[in-house]
Design an enzyme around this catalytic site. Sequence first.
Site, PDB file in Angstrom:
ATOM      1  N   PRO A   1      14.144  49.429  54.989  1.00 28.14           N
ATOM      2  CG  PRO A   1      16.143  50.565  55.301  1.00 28.14           C
ATOM      3  CD  PRO A   1      14.961  50.475  54.375  1.00 28.14           C
ATOM      4  CG  ASN A   2      16.287  47.927  60.134  1.00 33.79           C
ATOM      5  OD1 ASN A   2      16.777  46.800  60.220  1.00 33.79           O
ATOM      6  ND2 ASN A   2      17.010  48.999  59.886  1.00 33.79           N
TER       7      ASN A   2
ATOM      8  NE  ARG B   1      13.481  49.712  63.773  1.00 30.29           N
ATOM      9  CZ  ARG B   1      13.481  50.590  62.781  1.00 30.29           C
ATOM     10  NH1 ARG B   1      12.533  50.538  61.866  1.00 30.29           N
ATOM     11  NH2 ARG B   1      14.419  51.485  62.697  1.00 30.29           N
TER      12      ARG B   1
ATOM     13  CE1 TYR C   1      10.434  54.035  64.042  1.00 27.15           C
ATOM     14  CE2 TYR C   1      11.757  52.434  65.257  1.00 27.15           C
ATOM     15  CZ  TYR C   1      11.667  53.569  64.479  1.00 27.15           C
ATOM     16  OH  TYR C   1      12.805  54.258  64.126  1.00 27.15           O
TER      17      TYR C   1
ATOM     18  CG  ASN D   1       8.445  54.175  56.746  1.00 20.91           C
ATOM     19  OD1 ASN D   1       9.573  54.677  56.738  1.00 20.91           O
ATOM     20  ND2 ASN D   1       7.846  53.832  57.872  1.00 20.91           N
TER      21      ASN D   1
ATOM     22  CB  ALA E   1      17.790  54.286  58.199  1.00 20.45           C
TER      23      ALA E   1
ATOM     24  CG  ASP F   1      18.698  61.230  41.828  1.00 17.95           C
ATOM     25  OD1 ASP F   1      18.240  62.356  42.112  1.00 17.95           O
ATOM     26  OD2 ASP F   1      19.922  61.009  41.698  1.00 17.95           O
TER      27      ASP F   1
ATOM     28  CD  GLU G   1       9.427  61.638  53.778  1.00 14.78           C
ATOM     29  OE1 GLU G   1       9.287  62.707  53.130  1.00 14.78           O
ATOM     30  OE2 GLU G   1      10.371  61.426  54.531  1.00 14.78           O
TER      31      GLU G   1
ATOM     32  CG  HIS H   1       8.989  58.913  58.325  1.00 16.51           C
ATOM     33  ND1 HIS H   1       9.956  58.030  57.907  1.00 16.51           N
ATOM     34  CD2 HIS H   1       9.038  59.973  57.484  1.00 16.51           C
ATOM     35  CE1 HIS H   1      10.568  58.547  56.853  1.00 16.51           C
ATOM     36  NE2 HIS H   1      10.031  59.720  56.576  1.00 16.51           N
TER      37      HIS H   1
ATOM     38  CB  SER I   1       8.833  57.736  64.967  1.00 15.56           C
ATOM     39  OG  SER I   1       9.814  57.875  63.953  1.00 15.56           O
TER      40      SER I   1
ATOM     41  NE  ARG J   1      12.917  58.522  66.626  1.00 15.27           N
ATOM     42  CZ  ARG J   1      13.118  57.371  65.984  1.00 15.27           C
ATOM     43  NH1 ARG J   1      12.425  57.101  64.887  1.00 15.27           N
ATOM     44  NH2 ARG J   1      13.987  56.492  66.444  1.00 15.27           N
TER      45      ARG J   1
HETATM   46  C1  DQA Z   1      11.072  55.571  60.342  1.00 16.18           C
HETATM   47  C2  DQA Z   1      11.970  56.678  60.896  1.00 16.18           C
HETATM   48  C3  DQA Z   1      13.403  56.498  60.450  1.00 16.18           C
HETATM   49  O1  DQA Z   1      14.218  57.513  60.980  1.00 16.18           O
HETATM   50  C4  DQA Z   1      13.928  55.146  60.926  1.00 16.18           C
HETATM   51  O2  DQA Z   1      15.241  54.948  60.457  1.00 16.18           O
HETATM   52  C5  DQA Z   1      13.047  54.026  60.544  1.00 16.18           C
HETATM   53  C6  DQA Z   1      11.602  54.186  60.697  1.00 16.18           C
HETATM   54  C7  DQA Z   1       9.630  55.665  60.905  1.00 16.18           C
HETATM   55  O3  DQA Z   1       8.751  55.035  60.321  1.00 16.18           O
HETATM   56  O4  DQA Z   1       9.392  56.337  61.910  1.00 16.18           O
HETATM   57  O5  DQA Z   1      13.499  52.945  60.195  1.00 16.18           O
HETATM   58  O6  DQA Z   1      11.003  55.690  58.941  1.00 16.18           O
END
Ligand code: DQA
Length: 149
Positions: A10-11, A18, A23, A74, A77, A87, A98, A100, A102, A107
């Site tokens: 998401p996002n 954003r 980011y 990634n 949230a 799962d 995994e 991210h 950031s 944070r």
């Molecule tokens: C994120 C970090 C998450 O906490 C956040 O909700 C994101 C982006 C990152 O890529 O740093 O949407 O996954």
Amino acid sequence: MPSILVLNGPNLNLLGTRQPEVYGSVTLEMVEQSCAAHGKTLGYEVECLQSNHEGVMIDAIHAAKGRHQGIVLNAGAYTHTSIALMDALISVEVPAVEVHLSNIHAREPFRHSSFIAKAALGQICGFGAQGYLLALDALAAHLKEAGKA
Ligand code: DQA
């Protein structure tokens, strides 16, 4: 050619506009293009998918079994909330890294925990878009070592 799924949650479709101070200014399209190019140098085709919906992401993880050798994830949230994504990863047994953009550990406290980490080979965070390429390197090295490349 063996393949890797790069799955964004998401996002992350809003990358580039954003919170660029957190980011970066690279767009998702640019991230996906560099993943495809880097994957090719490692001998992998890269398929990219972004969804704002947890269920779509779970379906993509299920569909990865038998189709992709690994997943770069990634989960946005959902990282911090989704037992269902954890799962799904455990169920399909497709190795995942995994990512991210950031440094989630520097944070807010609610970003410090990750359900994804419990099902992943490892976590790369804090290196911006470069993290996806590091994740591809790590996954390719793991697959080679495991004799799955
Ligand atoms: C994120 C970090 C998450 O906490 C956040 O909700 C994101 C982006 C990152 O890529 O740093 O949407 O996954």
